[in-house]
Design a protein around this motif. Structure first.
Motif, short mmCIF file in Angstrom:
data_model
loop_
_atom_site.label_atom_id
_atom_site.label_comp_id
_atom_site.label_asym_id
_atom_site.label_seq_id
_atom_site.Cartn_x
_atom_site.Cartn_y
_atom_site.Cartn_z
N PHE A 1 0.78 -1.23 0.00
CA PHE A 1 0.00 0.00 0.00
C PHE A 1 0.82 1.28 0.00
O PHE A 1 0.24 2.36 -0.08
CB PHE A 1 -0.93 0.02 1.23
N SER A 2 2.14 1.18 0.17
CA SER A 2 2.90 2.41 0.32
C SER A 2 4.30 2.29 -0.28
O SER A 2 4.70 1.24 -0.76
CB SER A 2 3.00 2.79 1.80
N TYR A 3 5.01 3.37 -0.19
CA TYR A 3 6.38 3.47 -0.65
C TYR A 3 7.29 2.61 0.23
O TYR A 3 7.04 2.50 1.44
CB TYR A 3 6.79 4.95 -0.59
N PRO A 4 8.33 1.97 -0.32
CA PRO A 4 9.18 1.07 0.48
C PRO A 4 9.78 1.70 1.74
O PRO A 4 9.94 1.02 2.75
CB PRO A 4 10.27 0.66 -0.49
N LEU A 5 10.10 2.97 1.70
CA LEU A 5 10.67 3.59 2.90
C LEU A 5 9.67 3.63 4.04
O LEU A 5 10.01 3.39 5.19
CB LEU A 5 11.16 5.01 2.59
N PHE A 6 8.43 3.91 3.72
CA PHE A 6 7.39 3.90 4.75
C PHE A 6 7.18 2.49 5.29
O PHE A 6 6.93 2.30 6.48
CB PHE A 6 6.08 4.48 4.22
N SER A 7 7.30 1.50 4.41
CA SER A 7 7.17 0.11 4.84
C SER A 7 8.25 -0.25 5.85
O SER A 7 7.98 -0.89 6.88
CB SER A 7 7.27 -0.83 3.65
N CYS A 8 9.48 0.17 5.58
CA CYS A 8 10.58 -0.10 6.51
C CYS A 8 10.39 0.65 7.82
O CYS A 8 10.63 0.09 8.90
CB CYS A 8 11.92 0.27 5.88
N PHE A 9 9.96 1.89 7.72
CA PHE A 9 9.71 2.68 8.93
C PHE A 9 8.62 2.02 9.78
O PHE A 9 8.78 1.84 10.99
CB PHE A 9 9.30 4.10 8.56
N GLY A 10 7.50 1.67 9.16
CA GLY A 10 6.40 1.06 9.90
C GLY A 10 6.78 -0.27 10.52
O GLY A 10 6.43 -0.55 11.67
N ALA A 11 7.50 -1.09 9.77
CA ALA A 11 7.92 -2.39 10.30
C ALA A 11 8.89 -2.21 11.47
O ALA A 11 8.78 -2.92 12.48
CB ALA A 11 8.57 -3.22 9.19
N ALA A 12 9.83 -1.28 11.35
CA ALA A 12 10.77 -1.03 12.44
C ALA A 12 10.05 -0.48 13.67
O ALA A 12 10.38 -0.83 14.81
CB ALA A 12 11.86 -0.07 11.99
N LEU A 13 9.05 0.35 13.45
CA LEU A 13 8.25 0.88 14.56
C LEU A 13 7.53 -0.26 15.29
O LEU A 13 7.55 -0.33 16.52
CB LEU A 13 7.25 1.91 14.04
N ILE A 14 6.93 -1.16 14.54
CA ILE A 14 6.23 -2.30 15.13
C ILE A 14 7.20 -3.20 15.88
O ILE A 14 6.92 -3.66 17.00
CB ILE A 14 5.46 -3.09 14.06
N VAL A 15 8.37 -3.45 15.30
CA VAL A 15 9.39 -4.27 15.97
C VAL A 15 9.82 -3.60 17.27
O VAL A 15 9.95 -4.26 18.31
CB VAL A 15 10.61 -4.53 15.05
N GLY A 16 10.04 -2.29 17.24
CA GLY A 16 10.45 -1.57 18.44
C GLY A 16 9.41 -1.63 19.54
O GLY A 16 9.74 -1.85 20.72
#
Length: 146
Positions: free
Chosen positions: A49-64
């Motif tokens: 649904f989004s740009y790859p950078l946002f995907s990495c940011f969101g995934a890292a946020l969830i992991v954190g």
């Protein structure tokens, strides 16, 4: 569907393998693996649904956030789950291509891949920073009451 299932198993296995390599206590292997799997699932969903950078940011946020919750519940340092959980998100293929293009003297491609890799790395760092800036008392609410 089988491809996604394979990716989940690979994320879990890679995260547990990373945990073994860096001497994480055995009692945390399952939770570290699930943290990495959760981060990779989040990345795959957001990637649709989004740009790859946002995907990495969101995934890292969830992991954190997951790492902080597990650290409180399992009474151990956050880094045990955070570092292992971020392992599937590391842009290893992009780093490989940076070196490959440098070695084959294709400097414009190397610079392009290098900048893209730095963007992904910074998105991961920003996701972790945001997760770590959430007040600790919010995570204490998830602790089991005795």
């Amino acid at each position: 569907m089988s491809r996604i299932l394979f990716q989940m198993v690979a994320a879990f296995g890679g995260t547990v393998g990373f945990s073994i390599l860096y001497n994480t206590p055995k009692k945390h292997f399952l939770w570290a693996g699930l943290t990495g799997t959760l981060g990779w699932m989040c990345y795959l969903v957001l990637q649709r649904f989004s740009y790859p950078l946002f995907s990495c940011f969101g995934a890292a946020l969830i992991v954190g956030i997951a790492a902080r919750i597990l650290a409180v519940r399992r009474q151990c340092p956050v880094i045990i789950f955070a570092i292992a959980g971020l392992f599937p998100l590391v842009p290893g293929v992009q780093i490989y291509y940076v070196i490959y293009y440098l070695m084959t003297d294709e400097l414009s491609q190397a610079i392009y891949q290098g900048v893209e890799t730095l963007k992904v790395a910074m998105a991961i760092v920003m996701g972790i920073i945001v997760a770590l800036s959430i007040p600790q008392k919010w995570f204490m609410l998830t602790k089991k009451r005795k």
